[in-house]
Design a protein around this motif. Structure first.
Motif, PDB file in Angstrom:
ATOM      1  N   ASP A 208       0.468  -6.569 -14.815  1.00  0.00           N
ATOM      2  CA  ASP A 208       0.764  -5.137 -14.705  1.00  0.00           C
ATOM      3  C   ASP A 208       2.269  -4.935 -14.829  1.00  0.00           C
ATOM      4  OD1 ASP A 208      -1.998  -4.410 -13.512  1.00  0.00           O
ATOM      5  OD2 ASP A 208      -1.220  -5.853 -12.068  1.00  0.00           O
ATOM      6  N   LEU A 209       2.656  -3.911 -15.557  1.00  0.00           N
ATOM      7  CA  LEU A 209       4.057  -3.497 -15.620  1.00  0.00           C
ATOM      8  C   LEU A 209       4.041  -1.986 -15.757  1.00  0.00           C
ATOM      9  CD1 LEU A 209       7.051  -4.371 -15.756  1.00  0.00           C
ATOM     10  CD2 LEU A 209       6.819  -4.366 -18.239  1.00  0.00           C
ATOM     11  N   VAL A 210       4.486  -1.307 -14.701  1.00  0.00           N
ATOM     12  CA  VAL A 210       4.418   0.164 -14.712  1.00  0.00           C
ATOM     13  C   VAL A 210       5.663   0.741 -14.060  1.00  0.00           C
ATOM     14  CG1 VAL A 210       3.021   0.198 -12.590  1.00  0.00           C
ATOM     15  CG2 VAL A 210       3.015   2.171 -14.090  1.00  0.00           C
ATOM     16  N   THR A 211       6.178   1.765 -14.704  1.00  0.00           N
ATOM     17  CA  THR A 211       7.285   2.543 -14.160  1.00  0.00           C
ATOM     18  C   THR A 211       6.723   3.886 -13.732  1.00  0.00           C
ATOM     19  OG1 THR A 211       8.889   1.479 -15.608  1.00  0.00           O
ATOM     20  CG2 THR A 211       9.518   3.600 -14.683  1.00  0.00           C
ATOM     21  N   ALA A 212       7.112   4.361 -12.563  1.00  0.00           N
ATOM     22  CA  ALA A 212       6.647   5.662 -12.067  1.00  0.00           C
ATOM     23  C   ALA A 212       6.997   6.744 -13.089  1.00  0.00           C
ATOM     24  CB  ALA A 212       7.290   5.979 -10.719  1.00  0.00           C
TER      25      ALA A 212
ATOM     26  N   ARG B 168      -1.163   2.678  -9.376  1.00  0.00           N
ATOM     27  CA  ARG B 168      -2.330   3.505  -9.719  1.00  0.00           C
ATOM     28  C   ARG B 168      -2.069   4.399 -10.933  1.00  0.00           C
ATOM     29  NH1 ARG B 168      -5.354   6.525  -5.481  1.00  0.00           N
ATOM     30  NH2 ARG B 168      -6.922   6.382  -7.112  1.00  0.00           N
ATOM     31  N   GLU B 169      -0.817   4.587 -11.314  1.00  0.00           N
ATOM     32  CA  GLU B 169      -0.544   5.327 -12.550  1.00  0.00           C
ATOM     33  C   GLU B 169      -1.056   4.548 -13.757  1.00  0.00           C
ATOM     34  OE1 GLU B 169       3.373   7.008 -13.033  1.00  0.00           O
ATOM     35  OE2 GLU B 169       3.589   7.269 -10.864  1.00  0.00           O
ATOM     36  N   LEU B 170      -1.117   3.232 -13.653  1.00  0.00           N
ATOM     37  CA  LEU B 170      -1.656   2.372 -14.701  1.00  0.00           C
ATOM     38  C   LEU B 170      -3.095   1.967 -14.404  1.00  0.00           C
ATOM     39  CD1 LEU B 170      -1.070   0.683 -17.294  1.00  0.00           C
ATOM     40  CD2 LEU B 170      -0.319  -1.156 -15.761  1.00  0.00           C
ATOM     41  N   ARG B 171      -3.412   1.772 -13.144  1.00  0.00           N
ATOM     42  CA  ARG B 171      -4.731   1.284 -12.712  1.00  0.00           C
ATOM     43  C   ARG B 171      -5.361   2.279 -11.729  1.00  0.00           C
ATOM     44  NH1 ARG B 171      -4.351  -2.200 -16.663  1.00  0.00           N
ATOM     45  NH2 ARG B 171      -2.987  -3.981 -16.323  1.00  0.00           N
ATOM     46  N   PRO B 172      -5.796   3.446 -12.200  1.00  0.00           N
ATOM     47  CA  PRO B 172      -6.284   4.490 -11.286  1.00  0.00           C
ATOM     48  C   PRO B 172      -7.527   4.110 -10.486  1.00  0.00           C
ATOM     49  CG  PRO B 172      -6.657   5.120 -13.580  1.00  0.00           C
ATOM     50  CD  PRO B 172      -5.819   3.877 -13.603  1.00  0.00           C
TER      51      PRO B 172
ATOM     52  N   ALA C  45       0.825  -1.218   0.000  1.00  0.00           N
ATOM     53  CA  ALA C  45       0.000   0.000   0.000  1.00  0.00           C
ATOM     54  C   ALA C  45       0.854   1.259   0.000  1.00  0.00           C
ATOM     55  CB  ALA C  45      -0.940   0.000   1.205  1.00  0.00           C
ATOM     56  N   ALA C  46       1.910   1.256   0.780  1.00  0.00           N
ATOM     57  CA  ALA C  46       2.713   2.472   0.940  1.00  0.00           C
ATOM     58  C   ALA C  46       3.568   2.785  -0.283  1.00  0.00           C
ATOM     59  CB  ALA C  46       3.614   2.332   2.176  1.00  0.00           C
ATOM     60  N   ASP C  47       4.138   1.766  -0.909  1.00  0.00           N
ATOM     61  CA  ASP C  47       5.105   1.971  -1.992  1.00  0.00           C
ATOM     62  C   ASP C  47       4.555   1.587  -3.362  1.00  0.00           C
ATOM     63  OD1 ASP C  47       6.782   2.550   0.144  1.00  0.00           O
ATOM     64  OD2 ASP C  47       7.918   0.683  -0.004  1.00  0.00           O
ATOM     65  N   ALA C  48       4.048   0.354  -3.468  1.00  0.00           N
ATOM     66  CA  ALA C  48       3.658  -0.183  -4.774  1.00  0.00           C
ATOM     67  C   ALA C  48       2.359   0.423  -5.304  1.00  0.00           C
ATOM     68  CB  ALA C  48       3.539  -1.700  -4.697  1.00  0.00           C
ATOM     69  N   LEU C  49       1.356   0.569  -4.456  1.00  0.00           N
ATOM     70  CA  LEU C  49       0.051   1.048  -4.929  1.00  0.00           C
ATOM     71  C   LEU C  49       0.110   2.424  -5.582  1.00  0.00           C
ATOM     72  CD1 LEU C  49      -2.935   0.580  -5.356  1.00  0.00           C
ATOM     73  CD2 LEU C  49      -3.338   1.383  -3.009  1.00  0.00           C
ATOM     74  N   PRO C  50       0.807   3.400  -5.036  1.00  0.00           N
ATOM     75  CA  PRO C  50       0.859   4.699  -5.734  1.00  0.00           C
ATOM     76  C   PRO C  50       1.433   4.589  -7.151  1.00  0.00           C
ATOM     77  CG  PRO C  50       1.601   4.951  -3.477  1.00  0.00           C
ATOM     78  CD  PRO C  50       1.465   3.473  -3.721  1.00  0.00           C
ATOM     79  N   VAL C  51       2.417   3.733  -7.354  1.00  0.00           N
ATOM     80  CA  VAL C  51       2.980   3.537  -8.696  1.00  0.00           C
ATOM     81  C   VAL C  51       1.985   2.764  -9.552  1.00  0.00           C
ATOM     82  CG1 VAL C  51       4.872   2.495 -10.013  1.00  0.00           C
ATOM     83  CG2 VAL C  51       5.346   3.648  -7.838  1.00  0.00           C
TER      84      VAL C  51
ATOM     85  N   GLY D 262       8.938   1.287  -9.761  1.00  0.00           N
ATOM     86  CA  GLY D 262       8.297   0.397 -10.719  1.00  0.00           C
ATOM     87  C   GLY D 262       7.630  -0.769 -10.027  1.00  0.00           C
ATOM     88  N   VAL D 263       6.575  -1.286 -10.658  1.00  0.00           N
ATOM     89  CA  VAL D 263       5.820  -2.406 -10.089  1.00  0.00           C
ATOM     90  C   VAL D 263       5.415  -3.352 -11.214  1.00  0.00           C
ATOM     91  CG1 VAL D 263       3.713  -3.077  -8.852  1.00  0.00           C
ATOM     92  CG2 VAL D 263       4.917  -0.982  -8.210  1.00  0.00           C
TER      93      VAL D 263
END
Length: 145
Positions: free
Chosen positions: A79-83, A22-26, A14-20, A59-60
């Protein structure tokens, strides 16, 4: 860069991965993300997070190993997302490399992902990383009655 696999219940989800993520999965809320991971974990869903040298999640990747008749055994990337601030710095390439290692360790014959048709920049990245376009994905939203 350090890449860690995060288990359900890990506070870093929640603290680290979710904010990144959410850039792909708002649409993902913290509760929904937790519920999906708890259910998906039993189905093989895993999350890996990439951290820069300052300890910031940049990234996540959400992924799972799947056995089926078409690819026999594959690592499927959900999912593959880079901040946003870390794009074009090698994060995506490192995450893909991490996933390829996981795939080989699991005896997978393929690494597979779907990408929305509007994500043209992501497609350029995938093609540059030697992933091929091999299929169309068809989808039908279902009403829950």
């Amino acid at each position: 860069m350090k890449i860690l696999d995060l288990e359900p219940g890990d506070a870093r989800l929640a603290a680290d991965a979710l904010p990144v993520l959410r850039e792909l999965r708002p649409h993902l809320t913290e509760n929904l993300f937790r519920e999906v991971y708890e259910r998906g974990y039993a189905q093989g869903l895993r999350f890996s997070a990439a951290y820069d040298d300052e300890g910031i999640c940049v990234g996540v990747a959400g992924w799972r190993v799947v056995d089926n008749t078409s690819q026999i055994r594959m690592l499927y990337v959900d999912d593959l997302v880079t901040a946003k601030g870390a794009r074009s710095t090698g994060v995506g390439r490192r995450l893909l490399g991490h996933l390829e290692e996981r795939a080989r360790e699991a005896g997978c014959l393929h690494l597979n992902l779907d990408s929305g048709t509007q994500r043209v920049e992501a497609h350029r990245f995938y093609l540059r990383e030697r992933l091929n376009i091999v299929a169309f994905n068809f989808d039908k939203a279902l009403d829950l009655e």
